[in-house]
Scaffold this motif. Structure first.
Motif, mmCIF file in Angstrom:
data_model
loop_
_atom_site.group_PDB
_atom_site.id
_atom_site.type_symbol
_atom_site.label_atom_id
_atom_site.label_comp_id
_atom_site.label_asym_id
_atom_site.label_seq_id
_atom_site.Cartn_x
_atom_site.Cartn_y
_atom_site.Cartn_z
ATOM 1 N N UNK A 78 14.084 5.827 -18.514
ATOM 2 C CA UNK A 78 15.110 6.152 -17.412
ATOM 3 C C UNK A 78 16.916 6.706 -17.587
ATOM 4 N N UNK A 79 17.454 7.603 -19.397
ATOM 5 C CA UNK A 79 18.261 6.997 -19.623
ATOM 6 C C UNK A 79 19.070 8.565 -19.765
ATOM 7 N N UNK A 80 20.408 8.319 -19.742
ATOM 8 C CA UNK A 80 20.935 9.717 -19.674
ATOM 9 C C UNK A 80 22.681 9.278 -20.352
ATOM 10 N N UNK A 81 22.355 10.595 -21.076
ATOM 11 C CA UNK A 81 24.000 10.044 -21.895
ATOM 12 C C UNK A 81 24.624 11.733 -22.234
ATOM 13 N N UNK A 82 25.840 11.885 -23.057
ATOM 14 C CA UNK A 82 26.242 13.394 -23.740
ATOM 15 C C UNK A 82 26.625 12.748 -24.840
ATOM 16 N N UNK A 83 26.010 14.134 -25.722
ATOM 17 C CA UNK A 83 26.801 14.121 -26.751
ATOM 18 C C UNK A 83 27.512 14.934 -27.490
ATOM 19 N N UNK A 84 29.099 14.155 -27.561
ATOM 20 C CA UNK A 84 30.002 15.557 -27.758
ATOM 21 C C UNK A 84 30.444 15.908 -28.852
ATOM 22 N N UNK A 85 30.446 16.996 -29.170
ATOM 23 C CA UNK A 85 31.199 17.936 -30.339
ATOM 24 C C UNK A 85 32.422 16.940 -30.797
ATOM 25 N N UNK A 86 32.923 16.883 -31.746
ATOM 26 C CA UNK A 86 34.003 15.625 -32.945
ATOM 27 C C UNK A 86 34.350 14.418 -32.310
ATOM 28 N N UNK A 87 32.777 14.073 -32.170
ATOM 29 C CA UNK A 87 32.539 12.311 -32.086
ATOM 30 C C UNK A 87 31.122 12.291 -33.072
ATOM 31 N N UNK A 88 31.728 10.825 -33.101
ATOM 32 C CA UNK A 88 30.377 10.319 -33.679
ATOM 33 C C UNK A 88 30.379 9.167 -32.569
ATOM 34 N N UNK A 89 28.335 9.250 -32.599
ATOM 35 C CA UNK A 89 28.032 8.227 -30.973
ATOM 36 C C UNK A 89 27.219 7.429 -32.252
ATOM 37 N N UNK A 90 27.140 6.839 -32.144
ATOM 38 C CA UNK A 90 26.280 5.166 -32.977
ATOM 39 C C UNK A 90 25.170 4.723 -31.190
ATOM 40 N N UNK A 91 23.536 4.967 -31.980
ATOM 41 C CA UNK A 91 23.193 4.019 -31.204
ATOM 42 C C UNK A 91 22.585 2.834 -31.372
ATOM 43 N N UNK A 92 23.029 1.776 -31.036
ATOM 44 C CA UNK A 92 22.222 0.410 -31.214
ATOM 45 C C UNK A 92 22.154 -0.287 -29.839
ATOM 46 N N UNK A 93 21.148 -1.493 -31.173
ATOM 47 C CA UNK A 93 20.318 -2.265 -29.797
ATOM 48 C C UNK A 93 19.767 -3.036 -30.643
ATOM 49 N N UNK A 94 18.768 -3.611 -30.339
ATOM 50 C CA UNK A 94 17.681 -4.631 -30.676
ATOM 51 C C UNK A 94 16.429 -4.093 -31.382
ATOM 52 N N UNK A 151 29.831 10.702 -42.405
ATOM 53 C CA UNK A 151 29.280 11.230 -41.229
ATOM 54 C C UNK A 151 31.069 11.312 -40.543
ATOM 55 N N UNK A 152 31.815 10.753 -40.564
ATOM 56 C CA UNK A 152 33.038 10.724 -39.710
ATOM 57 C C UNK A 152 33.697 11.654 -39.799
ATOM 58 N N UNK A 153 33.614 12.423 -40.943
ATOM 59 C CA UNK A 153 34.175 13.203 -41.631
ATOM 60 C C UNK A 153 33.752 14.598 -40.970
ATOM 61 N N UNK A 154 32.043 14.647 -41.092
ATOM 62 C CA UNK A 154 31.511 16.342 -40.564
ATOM 63 C C UNK A 154 32.140 15.504 -38.770
ATOM 64 N N UNK A 155 32.269 14.747 -38.205
ATOM 65 C CA UNK A 155 32.464 14.941 -36.810
ATOM 66 C C UNK A 155 34.554 15.569 -36.795
ATOM 67 N N UNK A 156 35.071 14.251 -37.006
ATOM 68 C CA UNK A 156 36.773 14.456 -36.547
ATOM 69 C C UNK A 156 37.226 16.235 -37.519
ATOM 70 N N UNK A 157 36.347 15.786 -38.877
ATOM 71 C CA UNK A 157 36.929 17.399 -39.334
ATOM 72 C C UNK A 157 36.457 18.803 -39.400
ATOM 73 N N UNK A 158 35.020 18.686 -39.032
ATOM 74 C CA UNK A 158 34.574 19.486 -38.730
ATOM 75 C C UNK A 158 34.198 20.203 -37.497
ATOM 76 N N UNK A 159 33.970 18.982 -36.549
ATOM 77 C CA UNK A 159 33.824 19.430 -34.788
ATOM 78 C C UNK A 159 32.568 19.698 -34.894
ATOM 79 N N UNK A 160 31.816 18.750 -35.304
ATOM 80 C CA UNK A 160 30.166 18.278 -35.077
ATOM 81 C C UNK A 160 29.777 17.180 -33.992
ATOM 82 N N UNK A 161 29.134 17.417 -33.339
ATOM 83 C CA UNK A 161 28.673 16.099 -33.042
ATOM 84 C C UNK A 161 28.011 15.561 -33.851
ATOM 85 N N UNK A 162 28.215 13.990 -33.936
ATOM 86 C CA UNK A 162 26.949 13.854 -34.946
ATOM 87 C C UNK A 162 26.275 12.370 -33.915
ATOM 88 N N UNK A 163 25.006 12.283 -34.482
ATOM 89 C CA UNK A 163 24.842 10.877 -33.829
ATOM 90 C C UNK A 163 23.696 10.190 -34.461
#
Length: 251
Positions: free
Chosen positions: A19-35, A178-190
């Motif tokens: 039951x996982x819900x979330x969003x990935x936004x353009x211009x941001x780096x989203x990191x998925x972490x966990x054990x 990765x950070x430049x791809x999101x912040x400079x190029x407006x991509x959503x990087x996950x």
């Protein structure tokens, strides 16, 4: 924007994502972490249509992922999986050129070659473009795979543990890219990532998973907290501040 709506997946009797819900936004780096075994890679695989969910849906720019034509989806979403075994002998440039396949179908145009040149330059690989992949270090090969993703020129970029077996120098290079791809190029990087400190320093948003469920889903400073991380990883954490960034110490 990509929206995950109540995704679930089980293998046999084991529910891997619940039951996982979330969003990935353009211009941001989203990191998925966990054990280990938390469901991180499975979540990313469902979000990229590499794995069908048992329940739930993925919405990409307002349209369900199941309604996307495969060729058109490849122009919007690029995926670099955790294991990239190449048995044929390719040069770096040949490898990067595969990123243009959704557009050229193998017949490279001037525009395709221009994008390949830009991707090689972006990762400082131009001097290595005629080298074969088996002549490169592990870090250089990983950069070549990421250059292929950049050449694909999509709004959404999914990377499953791209730092595996890399040294600090190449890991830093990849995270900065990765950070430049999101912040400079407006991509959503996950990015699925094990190193919490890299996530703390380079991500904008963190999804933390535990036993298949999303345990935290917020901005970096809200997730990089002693109580939050200690609960997710079942181990004590200490957080220190350095140059305006939060760093994790575990013991």
């Amino acid at each position: 924007m990509i929206t995950l709506e109540k995704l679930s997946k089980a293998f046999g009797s084991q529910k891997v994502v619940d039951d996982a819900s979330s969003q990935f936004e353009k211009g941001k780096v989203t990191a998925i972490i966990g054990p280990n075994g938390a469901g991180k890679s499975t979540l990313l695989s469902m979000a990229s249509r590499l794995l069908p969910p048992d329940a739930g849906n993925v919405i990409i720019d307002g349209k369900s992922i199941v309604d996307w034509n495969t060729g058109e989806l490849a122009k919007h979403l690029a995926v670099l999986r955790q294991a990239n075994s190449i048995t044929m002998r390719f040069t770096v440039r040949e490898m990067v050129s595969f990123g243009r396949f959704p557009y050229s179908k193998g017949n490279l145009t001037d525009e395709d070659n221009s994008m390949i040149d830009k991707a090689l330059a972006y990762l400082d690989l131009a001097s290595l473009q005629d080298r074969y992949l088996d002549q490169l270090s592990g870090g250089q090969r990983q950069l070549a795979f990421i250059a292929m993703v950049i050449a694909q020129d999509t709004d959404y970029v999914f990377l499953d543990e791209p730092l595996n077996n890399l040294d600090i120098k190449h890991s830093l290079s990849i995270m900065r890219t990765i950070q430049k791809l999101a912040h400079d190029m407006g991509k959503a990087v996950v990015i699925v990532i094990h190193d919490i400190n890299f996530a703390a320093c380079y991500a904008d948003h963190i999804i933390a998973m535990k036993k298949g469920k999303i345990a935290a889903n917020a901005g970096v400073n809200d997730v990089i907290q002693e109580a939050v991380l200690s609960e997710i990883y079942d181990t004590p954490f200490s957080i220190v501040e350095a140059n305006g960034k939060r760093m994790c110490l575990y013991y």
